[in-house]
Scaffold this active site. Structure first.
Site, short mmCIF file in Angstrom:
data_model
loop_
_atom_site.label_atom_id
_atom_site.label_comp_id
_atom_site.label_asym_id
_atom_site.label_seq_id
_atom_site.Cartn_x
_atom_site.Cartn_y
_atom_site.Cartn_z
N TYR A 160 0.86 -1.18 0.00
CA TYR A 160 0.00 0.00 0.00
C TYR A 160 0.90 1.24 0.00
O TYR A 160 0.82 2.11 0.87
CB TYR A 160 -0.99 0.01 1.18
N HIS A 187 7.40 5.43 1.12
CA HIS A 187 8.04 4.26 0.52
C HIS A 187 8.81 4.66 -0.74
O HIS A 187 9.92 4.19 -0.98
CB HIS A 187 7.00 3.20 0.12
#
Ligand code: AMP
Length: 280
Positions: free
Chosen positions: A33, A38
């Site tokens: 997700y 990230h």
């Protein structure tokens, strides 16, 4: 489209081929997700390595019995698109059975896993250390990338790598925030509109703490007290912890001298959020 690999054998084949060609390999471990936080890790890994593996695995062993394992958001297609645009080479997205085939072995780090998040999540870091060790042995990267968002995790992984002599460089990356200051997190998707506003008390309280230290406050207790009071002004917030610790040893700090980690965990409704800052 970027390959999404489900088995350990297959990911090892990719890495073996790259190694044969003399390439360096970076690993970005995630639970998927994916968001800009990230992506900042993947971007850095792509800059510093010839090939980058993103692992995308909601690791069941790092969730406690009453935590959000089932509810944890998942969207492998969107993740694949983000990884591809960031320049990663392959996504490792195993099923739990592929990773835990009647496993009886765990990796645990003592002492520094018993404070901060370890108090409310007593089994969490053994789950993290075990899955990260497995990923390290499966991918054998030159470098692995972790966010300061999970400051204790970064500290624990560094200690594990040192203690177990993993020949891997651990790269810590700064916290990526929303424009209004909220640290990006896959768990932010749990927040209602009202809770999303309330969640700003984490970054706001930490900003206040940082300002106090910049202004000369040298008592860690005074900083913690001010941070806690700021969070407690928000009716939807319930403090799990507000701590000020040595950023390397995670031992409680009396003074605000560097290296200092000021970290908070706060429930906003049912959602537990974390945030921190470090004085280096
Ligand atoms: P997760 O998918 O939540 O397990 O996170 C995977 C990695 O991304 C961990 O090393 C996190 O610390 C890092 N990460 C998550 N959110 C952020 C953020 N907002 N900024 C920087 N790194 C992050």
């Amino acid at each position: 489209m970027i390959p999404v690999v489900k088995t350990i054998d297959e990911i090892r084949k990719y890495v073996k081929e790259w190694r044969g060609a003399g390439m360096s390999v970076g690993l970005v471990p995630t639970m998927g997700y994916l968001h800009e936080g990230h992506k900042s890790l993947i971007d850095r890994a792509v800059r510093e390595n010839d090939r980058v593996v993103v692992s995308d695995f909601v690791n069941p062993t790092q969730f406690g019995p009453n935590e959000d394992l089932e509810a944890y958001p998942r969207d492998i297609e969107r993740d694949a698109a983000l990884c591809e645009s960031a320049g990663a080479a392959v996504i490792f997205n195993p099923e739990p059975d592929e990773m835990y085939d009647n496993a009886l072995t765990t990796v645990s780090v003592d002492k520094i896993t018993k404070v901060l998040c370890g108090k409310t999540r007593p089994t969490h870091f053994a789950g993290v250390c075990t899955v990260v060790s497995k990923l390290f042995n499966i991918v054998k990267p030159d470098r692995a990338y972790f966010g300061q968002k999970d400051a204790q995790q970064l500290c624990v992984v560094r200690k594990m790598v040192k203690d177990l002599n993993f020949d891997i460089e651990i790269v810590g990356c700064p916290i990526v925030r929303e424009e209004d200051g909220l640290a990006k997190s896959s768990r932010n998707t749990y927040l209602s509109a009202e809770e999303r506003k309330a969640a700003l008390c984490l970054s706001r309280s930490l900003k206040l703490g940082r300002e106090l230290i910049a202004g000369g406050q040298d008592s860690a207790a005074a900083v913690k007290d001010a941070v806690r009071k700021e969070i407690e002004k928000e009716p939807l917030a319930r403090v799990d912890y507000v701590e000020a610790v040595n950023a390397d040893t995670l031992e409680e700090a009396e003074k605000t001298d560097a290296p200092l980690l000021v970290a908070v965990a706060v429930y906003i409704g049912k959602t537990r959020l974390i945030d921190n800052f470090i004085i280096e």
